[in-house]
Design an enzyme around this catalytic site. Structure first.
Site, short mmCIF file in Angstrom:
data_model
loop_
_atom_site.label_atom_id
_atom_site.label_comp_id
_atom_site.label_asym_id
_atom_site.label_seq_id
_atom_site.Cartn_x
_atom_site.Cartn_y
_atom_site.Cartn_z
N GLU A 633 0.82 -1.21 0.00
CA GLU A 633 0.00 0.00 0.00
C GLU A 633 0.86 1.26 0.00
O GLU A 633 0.47 2.29 -0.56
CB GLU A 633 -0.94 -0.04 1.20
CG GLU A 633 -1.99 -1.14 1.06
CD GLU A 633 -2.58 -1.59 2.38
OE1 GLU A 633 -2.23 -1.02 3.42
OE2 GLU A 633 -3.39 -2.53 2.37
N GLU A 653 -4.75 -9.11 3.92
CA GLU A 653 -5.51 -8.61 5.07
C GLU A 653 -6.84 -9.33 5.27
O GLU A 653 -7.17 -9.75 6.38
CB GLU A 653 -5.75 -7.10 4.91
CG GLU A 653 -4.54 -6.24 5.26
CD GLU A 653 -3.59 -6.08 4.09
OE1 GLU A 653 -2.62 -5.32 4.24
OE2 GLU A 653 -3.80 -6.73 3.04
#
Length: 776
Positions: A633, A653
């Site tokens: 990210e 995640e």
């Protein structure tokens, strides 16, 4: 006379000049009303008036006490303490409060310095006192059998006026032996009057105190109770774990706490009964600015700052009808009977916003230090009391405390106020209390050292010290962050409940606790920074753990990006990793174990996003290997992503039960469109070719050419006379969109934490990792 003192009369002279006459008036006006409550026992105004009169006769007729002679009181918090105090005053004598925990040296100094001829105590302390005064003309009275019953209950015929000396009140003694402030009847009566007017307390209120009676606070609380006609509840001692339960049990409407007490109270586990109390208002000295609103919300009562010293009583306060005081850090303004100035070393007044010493004039005020004319002349100059406190006068004329003149660390060319660093440390859930001192240093002259008392169950290990300092570092300038951390079980304290730093440093020198030098850790962490052709190359160097990042590394990374992101030193920034991974993202071996740590973890990722998107230069991700979770990210925030055939993206995640962070909810969909849902919910591994096809990578190059190609890209995008910074601001997502994403992500993270999913995901990862290590 009415009990309440109207607020507008705060600056008036008290209606009664002495404490003894004030007690007599109360006994006549409200004889049966409760005055003192110790445990389950209580005494009315009339009962205390009679008892103190009988004891005063005994002191005069049996012990030969004469007006102006000194009588010491060495007792714990029992009713006999205020009874002896008021009896001594009725006899026209002067009370000498003695800390009930004093040992031989301290006790001998106070008794000899004051010249006390009589000591009132209990059986537990009488042997020690007898040994100290052996061979001297000093009488020792055991208050359990004071022999006063046969004496008359009318006051002795001793003339007493407001100017008569009432106390020799010994101060903290932070430098050398303590000094005794000479305090008059007028001092105490005026103090009670001002506090009654400032609070609006009356006969229907119930006051509560928990400090030792030999300290100032229970004594001015007694004067306040006499002025307001209200009962005073006295606890044996302050205990953070039981204090609020006692407040509820006694239905107290007012109390005063100081120093570390508010923080200790707030760090007790919340209870559904917290707001189930009768509190109307709280006076406090040292309300933590960041906790102020939370204190009021938790116990459903206004807390207001009051400032004063033994030498001067009450000087500044924040009115209870001023909601603007909440969380402002202001000590308020002066009471009508005081004048205050903020002055520099030359004594000249300083403008608003500039730090200087607070000096005070007016009433009440001590008469000086007993037997210390030089000290008196040094502190009281031209009618002004020099407090030794460094303050700043705000534009609204409020006063903000910065620290003590002698409680500053001079690090290099910077002044560090210990109180500011202590406040930052104490906002940490792992910390119960902290004390900051100067540590000698060959390079900087002095370094910042923090003594820290940890919360129950928190290990006194290096990782704990690092985490505490890292958190505080987010609120403090770099030069204020402690280099040394020493863990302690408790703090030596002064009679006014402040930490005795001279005693603390002496104890550390003689018997040091667990201490860590964090100086070598702070500058580097797991980051390496170099400059190649005017481009900063920032490399994560923890290859043995796939460059996984702990909180310290993430904070350092954001700091480095901001440092180079101004464009003043370099043309751009390249981010990369050492070995076969760009980064494995969050270091789950130091993963959050509390909700506060979870919030901190997300905040540190958010900070990297902000840092990258705020730069005025291009930021390029050189993705040399696997980029996992939060690390992948981070690459999304960059202006370009250049990879190799070994590049691989992995967003695990959802599979782990961890929510996305770092503004992926904005940036991932912006870059790869509908692929974002698949990448997050499906958690697939995306190899280099696929990453290039869907837009995660801009290009793929040979591993040996990766850094050069990233540097070339920066140079191509920043020609001389360019408008790169303007275009970056237009091309990057809007700050408000990113902040909105942060808010959504934080709420999702909080929900995941509350449900237990996030914690279970972390534990599942660690369990799987442990099984793999065992099998190999």
């Amino acid at each position: 006379m009415t009990a309440e003192v109207a607020f507008e009369r705060l600056g008036d002279d008290p209606a009664v000049p002495t404490l003894t006459e004030l007690l007599s008036r109360r006994a006549k006006d409200s004889p049966a009303r409760e005055f003192l409550r110790f445990g389950e026992w209580s005494w009315s105004f009339a009962e205390i008036d009679d008892w103190t009169s009988r004891l005063a006769h005994r002191l005069i007729e049996v012990d030969g006490v004469r007006p102006g002679e000194r009588v010491a009181i060495m007792l714990p918090n029992v009713v006999h303490w205020p009874v002896v105090w008021l009896a001594v005053l009725k006899a026209g004598a002067v009370a000498v409060p003695v800390n009930s925990s004093y040992q031989r040296a301290d006790l001998a100094f106070v008794l000899r310095d004051s010249g006390a001829r009589v000591v009132c105590t209990d059986a537990e302390r009488s042997v020690l006192i007898g040994e100290v005064v052996a061979g001297e003309d000093v009488r020792v009275i055991d208050v359990a059998d004071d022999g006063s019953e046969s004496f008359p209950a009318t006051p002795p015929a001793v003339p007493i006026d407001g100017g008569a000396l009432a106390n020799l009140q010994y101060t903290s003694g932070t430098t050398g032996f303590p000094k005794a402030c000479m305090l008059t009847h007028d001092y105490w009566v005026r103090l009670g009057w001002i506090c009654a007017a400032a609070t609006g307390l009356g006969a229907d209120d119930i006051l509560l105190t928990a400090q030792p009676f030999s300290y100032m606070d229970p004594q001015w609380n007694t004067a306040l109770a006499l002025t307001a006609g209200a009962p005073l509840v006295v606890l044996p001692r302050f205990s953070a774990s039981t204090f609020m339960a006692d407040v509820r049990r006694h239905r107290a409407t007012f109390f005063y706490v100081l120093g570390s007490m508010p923080t200790l109270l707030f760090k007790q586990p919340p209870s559904p009964e917290d707001r189930d109390n009768d509190l109307r208002l709280v006076f406090c000295s040292g309300i933590p600015t960041g906790l102020h609103a939370k204190l009021e919300e938790r116990w459903d009562a206004p807390w207001r700052e009051v400032y004063g010293m033994t030498e001067s009583g009450i000087d500044l306060f924040s009115p209870f009808d001023d909601p603007g005081a909440v969380g402002s850090g202001s000590l308020g303004g002066p009471v009508p009977t005081k004048q205050v100035r903020v002055v520099g070393p030359d004594g000249a007044d300083l403008p608003d916003g500039e730090a200087g010493e607070l000096i005070i004039a007016g009433t009440p005020m001590m008469n000086g230090y007993w037997n210390r004319p030089e000290d008196t002349a040094r502190v009281l100059r031209d009618g002004w009391l020099h407090t030794g406190d460094v303050v700043v006068r705000r534009q609204d004329h409020g006063i903000r405390l910065v620290g003590r003149i002698k409680d500053m660390v001079r690090r290099g060319g910077e002044n560090v106020a210990s109180v500011e660093v202590e406040a930052a440390l104490e906002r940490d859930d792992l910390v119960v209390s902290a004390a900051v001192v100067a540590e000698p240093d060959e390079t900087f002259g002095e370094e910042v050292k923090a003594f820290v008392r940890l919360a129950a169950g928190v290990p006194a290990v290096r990782a704990t010290a690092e985490r505490i300092v890292e958190r505080a570092g987010k609120e403090l300038a770099r030069f204020k962050v402690p280099r040394y951390v020493e863990f302690v079980a408790d703090f030596p304290r002064t009679p006014s409940e402040r930490v005795s730093k001279p005693a603390l440093k002496a104890r550390a020198a003689a018997d040091p606790g667990v201490t860590y030098d964090l100086g070598a850790r702070r500058p580097r962490g797991f980051l390496d920074v170099g400059v190649v052709r005017d481009v900063a190359v920032v490399t994560l160097r923890r290859p043995e753990k796939l460059n996984a990042m702990d909180v310290a590394t993430r904070l350092r990374l954001a700091s480095v990006i901001r440092e180079f992101g101004t464009g003043e030193r370099v043309r751009g920034i390249v981010l990369t990793g050492e070995g076969r991974a760009f980064s494995a993202g969050e270091d789950l071996l130091s993963a959050p174990s509390t909700e506060a740590e979870m919030r901190e973890a997300f905040a540190s990722f958010h900070d990297i996003t902000r840092a990258i998107l705020e730069t005025r230069v291009p930021v390029i991700a050189a993705v040399n290997g696997i980029a996992v979770g939060g690390a992948s990210e981070i690459t999304l925030c960059c202006d370009a992503r250049i990879g190799t055939s070994a590049t691989e993206y992995f967003q695990p995640e959802n599979g782990r039960g961890i929510t996305i962070s770092n503004a992926s909810s904005v940036l991932l969909r912006r870059l790869v469109g509908n692929h974002a849902t698949r990448l997050i919910l499906g958690s697939p591994r995306v190899p280099a070719g696929e990453a290039l096809r869907i837009g995660l990578l801009d290009e793929i190059v040979e591993p040996a050419a990766l850094i050069d190609r990233a540097v070339d890209t920066v140079i191509d995008w920043t020609p001389e006379g360019n408008t790169t910074a303007l275009h970056l601001a237009l091309l990057r997502p809007r700050a408000e969109d990113v902040e909105a994403a942060f808010t959504r992500e934080d709420l999702a993270a909080a929900e995941a934490w509350a449900s237990g999913v996030l914690r279970a995901g972390i534990e599942g990862f660690l369990s799987t990792r442990s099984e793999k290590e065992t099998s190999t």
